[in-house]
Design a protein around this motif. Structure first.
Motif, PDB file in Angstrom:
ATOM      1  N   ASN A   1      -7.931 -29.574 -19.486  1.00  0.00           N
ATOM      2  CA  ASN A   1      -8.971 -29.566 -18.479  1.00  0.00           C
ATOM      3  C   ASN A   1      -8.700 -28.511 -17.413  1.00  0.00           C
ATOM      4  OD1 ASN A   1      -7.040 -30.761 -16.745  1.00  0.00           O
ATOM      5  ND2 ASN A   1      -7.919 -32.801 -16.942  1.00  0.00           N
ATOM      6  N   GLY A   2      -7.522 -27.860 -17.451  1.00  0.00           N
ATOM      7  CA  GLY A   2      -7.235 -26.762 -16.549  1.00  0.00           C
ATOM      8  C   GLY A   2      -6.825 -27.156 -15.150  1.00  0.00           C
ATOM      9  N   GLN A   3      -6.823 -28.434 -14.849  1.00  0.00           N
ATOM     10  CA  GLN A   3      -6.449 -28.878 -13.504  1.00  0.00           C
ATOM     11  C   GLN A   3      -4.938 -29.055 -13.425  1.00  0.00           C
ATOM     12  OE1 GLN A   3      -8.607 -32.443 -12.667  1.00  0.00           O
ATOM     13  NE2 GLN A   3     -10.608 -31.488 -12.811  1.00  0.00           N
ATOM     14  N   SER A   4      -4.388 -28.734 -12.258  1.00  0.00           N
ATOM     15  CA  SER A   4      -2.955 -28.952 -12.091  1.00  0.00           C
ATOM     16  C   SER A   4      -2.692 -30.427 -11.822  1.00  0.00           C
ATOM     17  CB  SER A   4      -2.407 -28.085 -10.955  1.00  0.00           C
ATOM     18  OG  SER A   4      -3.022 -28.430  -9.743  1.00  0.00           O
ATOM     19  N   MET A   5      -1.526 -30.850 -12.236  1.00  0.00           N
ATOM     20  CA  MET A   5      -1.154 -32.249 -12.067  1.00  0.00           C
ATOM     21  C   MET A   5       0.046 -32.340 -11.142  1.00  0.00           C
ATOM     22  SD  MET A   5      -1.522 -33.550 -16.017  1.00  0.00           S
ATOM     23  CE  MET A   5      -1.178 -35.233 -15.595  1.00  0.00           C
ATOM     24  N   GLU A   6       0.270 -33.511 -10.614  1.00  0.00           N
ATOM     25  CA  GLU A   6       1.424 -33.734  -9.752  1.00  0.00           C
ATOM     26  C   GLU A   6       2.703 -33.439 -10.532  1.00  0.00           C
ATOM     27  OE1 GLU A   6       3.651 -37.375  -7.435  1.00  0.00           O
ATOM     28  OE2 GLU A   6       1.544 -37.620  -7.970  1.00  0.00           O
ATOM     29  N   GLY A   7       3.582 -32.653  -9.940  1.00  0.00           N
ATOM     30  CA  GLY A   7       4.839 -32.318 -10.583  1.00  0.00           C
ATOM     31  C   GLY A   7       4.803 -31.023 -11.374  1.00  0.00           C
ATOM     32  N   ASP A   8       3.644 -30.371 -11.488  1.00  0.00           N
ATOM     33  CA  ASP A   8       3.550 -29.119 -12.232  1.00  0.00           C
ATOM     34  C   ASP A   8       4.438 -28.026 -11.657  1.00  0.00           C
ATOM     35  OD1 ASP A   8       1.849 -30.073 -14.138  1.00  0.00           O
ATOM     36  OD2 ASP A   8       0.048 -29.066 -13.383  1.00  0.00           O
ATOM     37  N   ASP A   9       4.703 -28.096 -10.358  1.00  0.00           N
ATOM     38  CA  ASP A   9       5.501 -27.056  -9.715  1.00  0.00           C
ATOM     39  C   ASP A   9       7.001 -27.365  -9.756  1.00  0.00           C
ATOM     40  OD1 ASP A   9       5.184 -29.227  -8.037  1.00  0.00           O
ATOM     41  OD2 ASP A   9       5.085 -28.048  -6.198  1.00  0.00           O
ATOM     42  N   GLU A  10       7.385 -28.499 -10.335  1.00  0.00           N
ATOM     43  CA  GLU A  10       8.792 -28.880 -10.433  1.00  0.00           C
ATOM     44  C   GLU A  10       9.394 -28.345 -11.724  1.00  0.00           C
ATOM     45  OE1 GLU A  10       9.340 -33.086 -10.096  1.00  0.00           O
ATOM     46  OE2 GLU A  10       8.047 -33.249  -8.339  1.00  0.00           O
ATOM     47  N   PRO A  11      10.705 -28.070 -11.723  1.00  0.00           N
ATOM     48  CA  PRO A  11      11.347 -27.676 -12.989  1.00  0.00           C
ATOM     49  C   PRO A  11      11.332 -28.858 -13.963  1.00  0.00           C
ATOM     50  CG  PRO A  11      12.984 -27.905 -11.234  1.00  0.00           C
ATOM     51  CD  PRO A  11      11.631 -28.096 -10.603  1.00  0.00           C
ATOM     52  N   LEU A  12      11.379 -28.539 -15.261  1.00  0.00           N
ATOM     53  CA  LEU A  12      11.388 -29.601 -16.269  1.00  0.00           C
ATOM     54  C   LEU A  12      12.615 -30.484 -16.078  1.00  0.00           C
ATOM     55  CD1 LEU A  12      10.318 -27.675 -19.468  1.00  0.00           C
ATOM     56  CD2 LEU A  12       8.926 -29.147 -18.040  1.00  0.00           C
ATOM     57  N   HIS A  13      12.417 -31.784 -16.234  1.00  0.00           N
ATOM     58  CA  HIS A  13      13.516 -32.721 -16.030  1.00  0.00           C
ATOM     59  C   HIS A  13      13.226 -34.017 -16.775  1.00  0.00           C
ATOM     60  CE1 HIS A  13      10.533 -33.741 -12.942  1.00  0.00           C
ATOM     61  NE2 HIS A  13      10.990 -34.980 -13.036  1.00  0.00           N
ATOM     62  N   VAL A  14      14.235 -34.852 -16.882  1.00  0.00           N
ATOM     63  CA  VAL A  14      14.110 -36.168 -17.494  1.00  0.00           C
ATOM     64  C   VAL A  14      14.611 -37.182 -16.475  1.00  0.00           C
ATOM     65  CG1 VAL A  14      14.904 -37.682 -19.356  1.00  0.00           C
ATOM     66  CG2 VAL A  14      14.486 -35.258 -19.815  1.00  0.00           C
ATOM     67  N   LEU A  15      13.839 -38.216 -16.229  1.00  0.00           N
ATOM     68  CA  LEU A  15      14.234 -39.274 -15.304  1.00  0.00           C
ATOM     69  C   LEU A  15      14.664 -40.480 -16.127  1.00  0.00           C
ATOM     70  CD1 LEU A  15      14.436 -40.494 -12.457  1.00  0.00           C
ATOM     71  CD2 LEU A  15      12.036 -41.185 -12.706  1.00  0.00           C
ATOM     72  N   ILE A  16      15.907 -40.880 -15.943  1.00  0.00           N
ATOM     73  CA  ILE A  16      16.445 -42.039 -16.652  1.00  0.00           C
ATOM     74  C   ILE A  16      16.733 -43.116 -15.616  1.00  0.00           C
ATOM     75  CG2 ILE A  16      18.318 -42.910 -18.100  1.00  0.00           C
ATOM     76  CD1 ILE A  16      18.687 -40.011 -19.070  1.00  0.00           C
ATOM     77  N   THR A  17      16.146 -44.287 -15.798  1.00  0.00           N
ATOM     78  CA  THR A  17      16.380 -45.388 -14.868  1.00  0.00           C
ATOM     79  C   THR A  17      16.890 -46.602 -15.627  1.00  0.00           C
ATOM     80  OG1 THR A  17      14.119 -46.211 -15.071  1.00  0.00           O
ATOM     81  CG2 THR A  17      14.530 -44.591 -13.338  1.00  0.00           C
ATOM     82  N   GLY A  18      17.547 -47.467 -14.926  1.00  0.00           N
ATOM     83  CA  GLY A  18      18.043 -48.690 -15.532  1.00  0.00           C
ATOM     84  C   GLY A  18      18.984 -49.399 -14.583  1.00  0.00           C
ATOM     85  N   GLU A  19      19.380 -50.592 -14.959  1.00  0.00           N
ATOM     86  CA  GLU A  19      20.259 -51.388 -14.107  1.00  0.00           C
ATOM     87  C   GLU A  19      21.721 -51.295 -14.527  1.00  0.00           C
ATOM     88  OE1 GLU A  19      18.801 -55.373 -13.735  1.00  0.00           O
ATOM     89  OE2 GLU A  19      16.773 -54.691 -13.274  1.00  0.00           O
ATOM     90  N   ASP A  20      21.966 -50.934 -15.777  1.00  0.00           N
ATOM     91  CA  ASP A  20      23.330 -50.870 -16.308  1.00  0.00           C
ATOM     92  C   ASP A  20      23.821 -49.420 -16.295  1.00  0.00           C
ATOM     93  OD1 ASP A  20      25.723 -51.165 -17.652  1.00  0.00           O
ATOM     94  OD2 ASP A  20      24.799 -51.600 -19.600  1.00  0.00           O
ATOM     95  N   PRO A  21      24.799 -49.089 -15.446  1.00  0.00           N
ATOM     96  CA  PRO A  21      25.288 -47.710 -15.371  1.00  0.00           C
ATOM     97  C   PRO A  21      25.814 -47.174 -16.706  1.00  0.00           C
ATOM     98  CG  PRO A  21      26.166 -49.008 -13.553  1.00  0.00           C
ATOM     99  CD  PRO A  21      25.464 -49.968 -14.479  1.00  0.00           C
ATOM    100  N   THR A  22      26.403 -48.034 -17.509  1.00  0.00           N
ATOM    101  CA  THR A  22      26.915 -47.606 -18.811  1.00  0.00           C
ATOM    102  C   THR A  22      25.767 -47.184 -19.723  1.00  0.00           C
ATOM    103  OG1 THR A  22      28.767 -49.132 -18.574  1.00  0.00           O
ATOM    104  CG2 THR A  22      28.347 -48.275 -20.778  1.00  0.00           C
ATOM    105  N   ALA A  23      24.694 -47.963 -19.717  1.00  0.00           N
ATOM    106  CA  ALA A  23      23.521 -47.640 -20.538  1.00  0.00           C
ATOM    107  C   ALA A  23      22.845 -46.365 -20.032  1.00  0.00           C
ATOM    108  CB  ALA A  23      22.540 -48.804 -20.538  1.00  0.00           C
ATOM    109  N   ILE A  24      22.831 -46.175 -18.722  1.00  0.00           N
ATOM    110  CA  ILE A  24      22.238 -44.966 -18.154  1.00  0.00           C
ATOM    111  C   ILE A  24      23.043 -43.741 -18.579  1.00  0.00           C
ATOM    112  CG2 ILE A  24      21.765 -43.727 -15.991  1.00  0.00           C
ATOM    113  CD1 ILE A  24      21.143 -46.469 -14.732  1.00  0.00           C
ATOM    114  N   ASP A  25      24.374 -43.850 -18.517  1.00  0.00           N
ATOM    115  CA  ASP A  25      25.230 -42.742 -18.943  1.00  0.00           C
ATOM    116  C   ASP A  25      25.034 -42.436 -20.430  1.00  0.00           C
ATOM    117  OD1 ASP A  25      26.240 -42.492 -16.389  1.00  0.00           O
ATOM    118  OD2 ASP A  25      28.078 -43.636 -16.808  1.00  0.00           O
ATOM    119  N   ALA A  26      24.919 -43.478 -21.236  1.00  0.00           N
ATOM    120  CA  ALA A  26      24.715 -43.288 -22.678  1.00  0.00           C
ATOM    121  C   ALA A  26      23.370 -42.603 -22.937  1.00  0.00           C
ATOM    122  CB  ALA A  26      24.784 -44.628 -23.405  1.00  0.00           C
ATOM    123  N   ALA A  27      22.345 -43.007 -22.195  1.00  0.00           N
ATOM    124  CA  ALA A  27      21.022 -42.395 -22.346  1.00  0.00           C
ATOM    125  C   ALA A  27      21.067 -40.933 -21.924  1.00  0.00           C
ATOM    126  CB  ALA A  27      19.988 -43.161 -21.532  1.00  0.00           C
TER     127      ALA A  27
END
Length: 86
Positions: A1-27
Motif C-alpha cells: 500500500n506504500g504507506q510507512s509503518m511504525e518501526g520502518d526507520d529502525e534497524p532490523l531486529h528480533v525481540l525475544i521476551t519471556g519469563e525464564d532467562p535460560t529459555a530467553i538465552d536459548a531462543a
C-alpha cells in the motif's frame, strides 16, 4: 500500500521476551544461528527451496538431482546414500 509503518526507520531486529532467562538465552542463540550467512553451495535448505520452486515452475531438470538424497551431481543409481537412507 506504500504507506510507512511504525518501526520502518529502525534497524532490523528480533525481540525475544519471556519469563525464564535460560529459555530467553536459548531462543537468542537459536535466532543468532539463523542469521549466519551460509555459502549458497552449502545451504541445503536454500537448495531445496530453489529445487521446489523449479519443480513448481516446470523448469526442474531431473537429471541434475538425485531423488534419493536430493543432492545434485549424480543419478539415483550412483547415490552413495542409496543403501543407508530409510
Amino acid at each position: 500500500n506504500g504507506q510507512s509503518m511504525e518501526g520502518d526507520d529502525e534497524p532490523l531486529h528480533v525481540l525475544i521476551t519471556g519469563e525464564d532467562p535460560t529459555a530467553i538465552d536459548a531462543a537468542a542463540e537459536m535466532v543468532e544461528s539463523m542469521l549466519v550467512v551460509i555459502d549458497d553451495e552449502k545451504n541445503v535448505h536454500k537448495q531445496n527451496q530453489l529445487r521446489e520452486l523449479a519443480l513448481l515452475n516446470g523448469t526442474l531438470k531431473d537429471e541434475e538431482w538425485c531423488h534419493i538424497c536430493g543432492d545434485k551431481g549424480h543419478k539415483d543409481f550412483e547415490c552413495p546414500k542409496r543403501f543407508t537412507l530409510g
